[in-house]
Scaffold this active site. Sequence first.
Site, short mmCIF file in Angstrom:
data_model
loop_
_atom_site.label_atom_id
_atom_site.label_comp_id
_atom_site.label_asym_id
_atom_site.label_seq_id
_atom_site.Cartn_x
_atom_site.Cartn_y
_atom_site.Cartn_z
N ASN A 12 4.57 58.98 52.34
CA ASN A 12 4.20 59.62 51.08
C ASN A 12 5.29 60.65 50.78
O ASN A 12 5.27 61.75 51.34
CB ASN A 12 2.82 60.27 51.26
CG ASN A 12 2.31 60.90 49.98
OD1 ASN A 12 3.04 61.02 49.00
ND2 ASN A 12 1.06 61.32 49.99
N HIS A 185 -4.94 59.11 41.89
CA HIS A 185 -5.82 59.10 43.08
C HIS A 185 -6.48 57.73 43.26
O HIS A 185 -7.54 57.63 43.88
CB HIS A 185 -6.97 60.13 42.98
CG HIS A 185 -6.54 61.55 43.03
ND1 HIS A 185 -7.21 62.53 42.31
CD2 HIS A 185 -5.56 62.18 43.71
CE1 HIS A 185 -6.63 63.70 42.56
NE2 HIS A 185 -5.63 63.52 43.40
N ASN A 216 -7.21 69.63 46.01
CA ASN A 216 -6.50 70.60 45.20
C ASN A 216 -6.27 69.99 43.81
O ASN A 216 -6.48 70.64 42.79
CB ASN A 216 -5.19 70.99 45.89
CG ASN A 216 -4.64 72.27 45.32
OD1 ASN A 216 -5.39 73.15 44.86
ND2 ASN A 216 -3.33 72.39 45.30
N GLY A 217 -5.88 68.71 43.78
CA GLY A 217 -5.99 67.93 42.55
C GLY A 217 -7.38 67.32 42.55
O GLY A 217 -7.93 67.08 43.61
N ASP A 287 -8.19 78.11 46.72
CA ASP A 287 -8.86 77.55 47.90
C ASP A 287 -10.36 77.84 47.81
O ASP A 287 -10.77 79.00 47.74
CB ASP A 287 -8.26 78.15 49.17
CG ASP A 287 -8.74 77.41 50.41
OD1 ASP A 287 -9.95 77.16 50.54
OD2 ASP A 287 -7.88 77.06 51.24
N MET A 288 -11.15 76.76 47.80
CA MET A 288 -12.59 76.92 47.61
C MET A 288 -13.23 77.77 48.71
O MET A 288 -14.21 78.47 48.47
CB MET A 288 -13.24 75.53 47.54
CG MET A 288 -14.64 75.51 47.04
SD MET A 288 -14.91 76.37 45.46
CE MET A 288 -14.40 75.15 44.26
N ARG A 289 -12.65 77.75 49.92
CA ARG A 289 -13.20 78.59 51.00
C ARG A 289 -13.10 80.06 50.63
O ARG A 289 -14.05 80.83 50.80
CB ARG A 289 -12.41 78.36 52.30
CG ARG A 289 -12.74 77.08 52.98
CD ARG A 289 -11.71 76.74 54.01
NE ARG A 289 -10.47 76.30 53.36
CZ ARG A 289 -9.55 75.52 53.92
NH1 ARG A 289 -9.70 75.13 55.16
NH2 ARG A 289 -8.47 75.16 53.27
N GLY A 337 -14.75 68.18 48.11
CA GLY A 337 -15.90 67.27 48.09
C GLY A 337 -16.49 67.03 49.47
O GLY A 337 -17.71 66.92 49.64
N ASN A 339 -16.12 69.11 52.13
CA ASN A 339 -16.43 70.32 52.91
C ASN A 339 -17.29 71.36 52.21
O ASN A 339 -17.91 72.18 52.88
CB ASN A 339 -15.12 70.99 53.33
CG ASN A 339 -14.32 70.12 54.27
OD1 ASN A 339 -14.78 69.80 55.37
ND2 ASN A 339 -13.15 69.71 53.84
N GLU A 389 -6.51 57.94 52.44
CA GLU A 389 -5.53 57.24 51.62
C GLU A 389 -4.49 56.52 52.47
O GLU A 389 -4.03 55.43 52.12
CB GLU A 389 -4.85 58.24 50.66
CG GLU A 389 -5.83 58.69 49.57
CD GLU A 389 -5.34 59.87 48.77
OE1 GLU A 389 -5.54 61.01 49.21
OE2 GLU A 389 -4.75 59.67 47.70
P1 AMP Z 1 -7.07 68.19 49.54
O1 AMP Z 1 -6.17 68.29 48.35
O2 AMP Z 1 -7.99 67.01 49.52
O3 AMP Z 1 -6.34 68.34 50.86
O4 AMP Z 1 -8.04 69.47 49.46
C1 AMP Z 1 -7.56 70.77 49.65
C2 AMP Z 1 -8.60 71.77 49.18
O5 AMP Z 1 -9.84 71.52 49.85
C3 AMP Z 1 -8.28 73.22 49.50
O6 AMP Z 1 -7.47 73.80 48.51
C4 AMP Z 1 -9.66 73.87 49.52
O7 AMP Z 1 -10.02 74.29 48.22
C5 AMP Z 1 -10.59 72.74 49.91
N1 AMP Z 1 -11.15 72.87 51.26
C6 AMP Z 1 -10.60 72.47 52.42
N2 AMP Z 1 -11.41 72.78 53.45
C7 AMP Z 1 -12.51 73.36 52.94
C8 AMP Z 1 -13.72 73.90 53.48
N3 AMP Z 1 -13.97 73.88 54.78
N4 AMP Z 1 -14.61 74.43 52.61
C9 AMP Z 1 -14.37 74.46 51.29
N5 AMP Z 1 -13.27 73.97 50.72
C10 AMP Z 1 -12.34 73.43 51.52
#
Ligand code: AMP
Length: 403
Positions: A12, A185, A216-217, A287-289, A337, A339, A389
């Site tokens: 990738n 996606h 993030n996307g 970041d949702m956390r 989604g 987490n 993916e």
């Molecule tokens: P991705 O692009 O699929 O790798 O998702 C990344 C995003 O997932 C991060 O920017 C966070 O907002 C979210 N994320 C990852 N881990 C967690 C978690 N344990 N709880 C809530 N959000 C999470």
Amino acid sequence: MTANPTRVLVLNSGSSSVKYQLLDMADRSRLAVGLVERIGEETSRLAHTPLATGGAKREREEPIADHEAALQAVARELAADGLGLDSPELAAIGHRVVHGGKKFTEPTVITDEVVAEIERLIPVAPLHNPANITGIRTAQALRPDLPQVAVFDTAFHTTMPESAARYAIDVETADAHRIRRYGFHGTSHAYVSRETARLLGKDPSEVNVIVLHLGNGASASAVRGGRCVDTSMGLTPLEGLVMGTRSGDLDPAVIFHLARNAGMSVDEIDSLLNKKSGLIGLCGDNDMREIRRRIDAGDEKAALAFEIYVHRLKKYIGAYYAVLGKVDAVAFTAGVGENAAPVREAAVAGLEELGLAVDAGRNAVRADEPRLISPEHARVAVAVVPTDEELEIATQSYALVSA
Ligand code: AMP
């Protein structure tokens, strides 16, 4: 000499990074995973984990000038574990290619003509397709004899009907500039919709699924009997849901307004909407956390960002419910989604009349496996289905070269 090679290297290639995984399709196991970041900078970084040998993650920081040097470094790391690119067990290299336009509806063995077509699509994917082409050319130079397969992010969405794929603008202008809704996606939406059917014990052709890929996307898709009929991203990944740094849907007149009244250039507006909007624009964090932590601490800005994010998500669930007519499952996937239980809970709250609900106990469970989070005997299944993916790219690449 191995009679039937079963390994696939998945690449990738981004503008300044290369993510890779080596998989063995005999048992779908991962032999090695890694990432090269900050290519072209003094502080390039390579992280490599040789899962096959159970070895520890190896990290090094050293200047890596370009994609060619990056892939050579990856090849050296793999060779150190006896997994080198010269191995006769390697069956193919599978490349994630972001934009395949209308033409590429399937994974495709890469020829010069295929590369030329990916090049022709650069105007609609200026950031992604050039990096993907560099990755392909470099891999071809390393193993000219090996089949290279392009797996397109857009391919799964090419089944969308014209009613969903066309924007309501002048047809000649749209066609002259290839303006239509392509969606992205796709590898994830394909994999997750299929895995959701499997979780329900059904064939994909028997179920209608709304897939919510929230990373993030972020993008949503409506999948009828295994075929995509609508998706939220459009000409580019900017359309649709609120994302980490992208605005998603907005009145296009906002752009004219910013140009005329804020004196912003097209590039500045592009950067605003793609990089400084969405959650980060609304509250300063993507970041949702961190957003949940701030909400728990009483932060109103973070709370409003969360509400806007969930409101948009709910609108898409409702829209795709209407597009599909009958929905068997809603599947949450990707970083948020998979987490963020509060996002899942809030997205379906109040939708009981549509047969949608989340069981609080099930929603709180953390696991790597696909799982149902709706109550027992719910009319519509709500599920968490981790996406993969790389496995999907490897599966599709291997299917093509071993056919
Ligand atoms: P991705 O692009 O699929 O790798 O998702 C990344 C995003 O997932 C991060 O920017 C966070 O907002 C979210 N994320 C990852 N881990 C967690 C978690 N344990 N709880 C809530 N959000 C999470």
